[in-house]
Design a protein around this motif. Structure first.
Motif, PDB file in Angstrom:
ATOM      1  N   LYS A  93     -24.402  -2.311  -8.479  1.00 39.01           N
ATOM      2  CA  LYS A  93     -23.916  -3.638  -8.106  1.00 39.01           C
ATOM      3  C   LYS A  93     -22.735  -3.537  -7.145  1.00 39.01           C
ATOM      4  O   LYS A  93     -22.617  -4.346  -6.223  1.00 39.01           O
ATOM      5  CB  LYS A  93     -23.560  -4.442  -9.354  1.00 39.01           C
ATOM      6  CG  LYS A  93     -24.800  -4.876 -10.120  1.00 39.01           C
ATOM      7  CD  LYS A  93     -24.459  -5.735 -11.312  1.00 39.01           C
ATOM      8  CE  LYS A  93     -25.754  -6.226 -11.958  1.00 39.01           C
ATOM      9  NZ  LYS A  93     -25.646  -7.577 -12.461  1.00 39.01           N
ATOM     10  N   THR A  94     -21.886  -2.533  -7.329  1.00 42.73           N
ATOM     11  CA  THR A  94     -20.769  -2.323  -6.410  1.00 42.73           C
ATOM     12  C   THR A  94     -21.285  -1.936  -5.032  1.00 42.73           C
ATOM     13  O   THR A  94     -20.837  -2.473  -4.014  1.00 42.73           O
ATOM     14  CB  THR A  94     -19.815  -1.238  -6.956  1.00 42.73           C
ATOM     15  OG1 THR A  94     -19.317  -1.656  -8.233  1.00 42.73           O
ATOM     16  CG2 THR A  94     -18.639  -1.016  -6.018  1.00 42.73           C
TER      17      THR A  94
ATOM     18  N   ASP B  34     -35.611  -4.263 -10.055  1.00 44.17           N
ATOM     19  CA  ASP B  34     -36.428  -4.693  -8.922  1.00 44.17           C
ATOM     20  C   ASP B  34     -35.718  -5.774  -8.101  1.00 44.17           C
ATOM     21  O   ASP B  34     -35.900  -5.854  -6.880  1.00 44.17           O
ATOM     22  CB  ASP B  34     -37.814  -5.156  -9.367  1.00 44.17           C
ATOM     23  CG  ASP B  34     -37.796  -6.377 -10.274  1.00 44.17           C
ATOM     24  OD1 ASP B  34     -36.925  -6.450 -11.161  1.00 44.17           O
ATOM     25  OD2 ASP B  34     -38.660  -7.252 -10.102  1.00 44.17           O
ATOM     26  N   GLN B  35     -34.890  -6.593  -8.733  1.00 43.66           N
ATOM     27  CA  GLN B  35     -34.128  -7.605  -8.002  1.00 43.66           C
ATOM     28  C   GLN B  35     -33.055  -6.942  -7.132  1.00 43.66           C
ATOM     29  O   GLN B  35     -32.830  -7.364  -5.994  1.00 43.66           O
ATOM     30  CB  GLN B  35     -33.476  -8.590  -8.970  1.00 43.66           C
ATOM     31  CG  GLN B  35     -34.473  -9.456  -9.713  1.00 43.66           C
ATOM     32  CD  GLN B  35     -33.810 -10.266 -10.808  1.00 43.66           C
ATOM     33  OE1 GLN B  35     -32.880  -9.804 -11.475  1.00 43.66           O
ATOM     34  NE2 GLN B  35     -34.303 -11.482 -11.020  1.00 43.66           N
ATOM     35  N   ILE B  36     -32.424  -5.922  -7.669  1.00 46.19           N
ATOM     36  CA  ILE B  36     -31.411  -5.196  -6.902  1.00 46.19           C
ATOM     37  C   ILE B  36     -32.063  -4.450  -5.741  1.00 46.19           C
ATOM     38  O   ILE B  36     -31.556  -4.469  -4.619  1.00 46.19           O
ATOM     39  CB  ILE B  36     -30.612  -4.247  -7.819  1.00 46.19           C
ATOM     40  CG1 ILE B  36     -29.758  -5.078  -8.782  1.00 46.19           C
ATOM     41  CG2 ILE B  36     -29.746  -3.294  -7.004  1.00 46.19           C
ATOM     42  CD1 ILE B  36     -29.021  -4.286  -9.815  1.00 46.19           C
ATOM     43  N   GLU B  37     -33.219  -3.841  -5.999  1.00 51.12           N
ATOM     44  CA  GLU B  37     -33.957  -3.169  -4.924  1.00 51.12           C
ATOM     45  C   GLU B  37     -34.320  -4.136  -3.810  1.00 51.12           C
ATOM     46  O   GLU B  37     -34.193  -3.808  -2.622  1.00 51.12           O
ATOM     47  CB  GLU B  37     -35.246  -2.541  -5.467  1.00 51.12           C
ATOM     48  CG  GLU B  37     -35.060  -1.186  -6.085  1.00 51.12           C
ATOM     49  CD  GLU B  37     -36.398  -0.583  -6.478  1.00 51.12           C
ATOM     50  OE1 GLU B  37     -36.706   0.512  -5.982  1.00 51.12           O
ATOM     51  OE2 GLU B  37     -37.121  -1.213  -7.276  1.00 51.12           O
TER      52      GLU B  37
ATOM     53  N   PHE C 178     -31.222  -4.931  -1.756  1.00 54.58           N
ATOM     54  CA  PHE C 178     -30.906  -3.818  -0.853  1.00 54.58           C
ATOM     55  C   PHE C 178     -31.862  -3.813   0.338  1.00 54.58           C
ATOM     56  O   PHE C 178     -31.445  -3.593   1.477  1.00 54.58           O
ATOM     57  CB  PHE C 178     -30.977  -2.467  -1.584  1.00 54.58           C
ATOM     58  CG  PHE C 178     -29.697  -2.048  -2.241  1.00 54.58           C
ATOM     59  CD1 PHE C 178     -28.561  -1.778  -1.497  1.00 54.58           C
ATOM     60  CD2 PHE C 178     -29.633  -1.885  -3.618  1.00 54.58           C
ATOM     61  CE1 PHE C 178     -27.374  -1.372  -2.102  1.00 54.58           C
ATOM     62  CE2 PHE C 178     -28.457  -1.476  -4.236  1.00 54.58           C
ATOM     63  CZ  PHE C 178     -27.322  -1.218  -3.474  1.00 54.58           C
ATOM     64  N   ALA C 179     -33.129  -4.053   0.088  1.00 52.19           N
ATOM     65  CA  ALA C 179     -34.122  -4.054   1.166  1.00 52.19           C
ATOM     66  C   ALA C 179     -33.794  -5.121   2.210  1.00 52.19           C
ATOM     67  O   ALA C 179     -33.900  -4.863   3.414  1.00 52.19           O
ATOM     68  CB  ALA C 179     -35.525  -4.260   0.600  1.00 52.19           C
ATOM     69  N   VAL C 180     -33.389  -6.301   1.765  1.00 58.90           N
ATOM     70  CA  VAL C 180     -33.004  -7.374   2.687  1.00 58.90           C
ATOM     71  C   VAL C 180     -31.823  -6.927   3.552  1.00 58.90           C
ATOM     72  O   VAL C 180     -31.719  -7.292   4.720  1.00 58.90           O
ATOM     73  CB  VAL C 180     -32.660  -8.666   1.910  1.00 58.90           C
ATOM     74  CG1 VAL C 180     -31.929  -9.669   2.781  1.00 58.90           C
ATOM     75  CG2 VAL C 180     -33.929  -9.285   1.337  1.00 58.90           C
ATOM     76  N   LEU C 181     -30.956  -6.085   2.986  1.00 58.21           N
ATOM     77  CA  LEU C 181     -29.778  -5.598   3.707  1.00 58.21           C
ATOM     78  C   LEU C 181     -30.063  -4.332   4.508  1.00 58.21           C
ATOM     79  O   LEU C 181     -29.156  -3.722   5.068  1.00 58.21           O
ATOM     80  CB  LEU C 181     -28.633  -5.355   2.718  1.00 58.21           C
ATOM     81  CG  LEU C 181     -28.144  -6.596   1.972  1.00 58.21           C
ATOM     82  CD1 LEU C 181     -27.204  -6.221   0.855  1.00 58.21           C
ATOM     83  CD2 LEU C 181     -27.497  -7.581   2.940  1.00 58.21           C
ATOM     84  N   GLY C 182     -31.350  -3.928   4.527  1.00 58.95           N
ATOM     85  CA  GLY C 182     -31.725  -2.737   5.292  1.00 58.95           C
ATOM     86  C   GLY C 182     -31.381  -1.438   4.602  1.00 58.95           C
ATOM     87  O   GLY C 182     -31.214  -0.402   5.246  1.00 58.95           O
ATOM     88  N   LYS C 183     -31.306  -1.464   3.283  1.00 55.72           N
ATOM     89  CA  LYS C 183     -30.959  -0.277   2.489  1.00 55.72           C
ATOM     90  C   LYS C 183     -32.035  -0.030   1.451  1.00 55.72           C
ATOM     91  O   LYS C 183     -32.849  -0.897   1.162  1.00 55.72           O
ATOM     92  CB  LYS C 183     -29.617  -0.482   1.755  1.00 55.72           C
ATOM     93  CG  LYS C 183     -28.464  -0.890   2.614  1.00 55.72           C
ATOM     94  CD  LYS C 183     -27.852   0.279   3.281  1.00 55.72           C
ATOM     95  CE  LYS C 183     -26.592  -0.150   4.048  1.00 55.72           C
ATOM     96  NZ  LYS C 183     -26.085   0.907   4.857  1.00 55.72           N
ATOM     97  N   ARG C 184     -32.018   1.150   0.874  1.00 61.73           N
ATOM     98  CA  ARG C 184     -32.906   1.449  -0.246  1.00 61.73           C
ATOM     99  C   ARG C 184     -32.138   2.268  -1.269  1.00 61.73           C
ATOM    100  O   ARG C 184     -31.149   2.928  -0.952  1.00 61.73           O
ATOM    101  CB  ARG C 184     -34.156   2.186   0.210  1.00 61.73           C
ATOM    102  CG  ARG C 184     -33.927   3.570   0.725  1.00 61.73           C
ATOM    103  CD  ARG C 184     -35.245   4.253   1.111  1.00 61.73           C
ATOM    104  NE  ARG C 184     -35.003   5.605   1.543  1.00 61.73           N
ATOM    105  CZ  ARG C 184     -34.825   6.655   0.747  1.00 61.73           C
ATOM    106  NH1 ARG C 184     -34.865   6.507  -0.559  1.00 61.73           N
ATOM    107  NH2 ARG C 184     -34.603   7.854   1.234  1.00 61.73           N
TER     108      ARG C 184
END
Length: 142
Positions: free
Chosen positions: A80-81, A121-124, A127-133
């Motif tokens: 979350k951080t 899965d919500q956190i994933e 992250f995907a929306v932010l271009g991260k994984r």
């Protein structure tokens, strides 16, 4: 996610614990074990406060020396951080993140809330929306 903590002996015994990367956090412990627990709690408390206030969180440094102990955040608090830090760095607004995730704007705050039990899965997805994984690493216990 590990942050350095400075353990300074206190005059009355035990340790006073400060953080070079999170100057607002300070705690103490009667011995090293209690100090480590209190340090982790202090980081979690301070990060929760910074997130609620919309303030930045610094990336942890890696100083060397005997007075430093590395304090590791629990896995979900670390996720979350990291998510909050990625969100802040993106410059995106909460309304836009919510729109891209297909969730109500009020639900976005729950993604960063340590007290809220967010599904992985919500956190994933966030992250995907932010271009991260997310990359998972398992290590032997120390």
């Amino acid at each position: 996610m590990r942050y350095p903590a400075v353990f300074e002996p206190a005059e009355e015994g035990g340790f006073v614990i400060t953080f070079p990367d999170v100057y607002e956090a300070i705690t103490q412990g009667d011995d090293e074990r209690e100090g480590l627990d209190m340090a982790q709690d202090a980081l979690i408390t301070m990060f929760a406060h910074l997130i609620r206030e919309g303030k930045p969180i610094k990336v942890p440094s890696n100083p060397k020396g005997r007075k430093y102990r590395m304090i590791e955040l629990p896995a979900m608090a670390a996720l979350k951080t990291e998510l909050y830090m990625a969100f802040q760095a993106s410059g995106m607004r909460k309304a836009e993140l919510a729109r891209r995730l297909g969730i109500p704007k009020t639900t976005v705050d729950r993604l960063f809330d340590f007290a809220n039990h967010t599904r992985l899965d919500q956190i994933e997805a966030a992250f995907a929306v932010l271009g991260k994984r997310i990359a998972v690493e398992v290590k032997d216990a120390a």
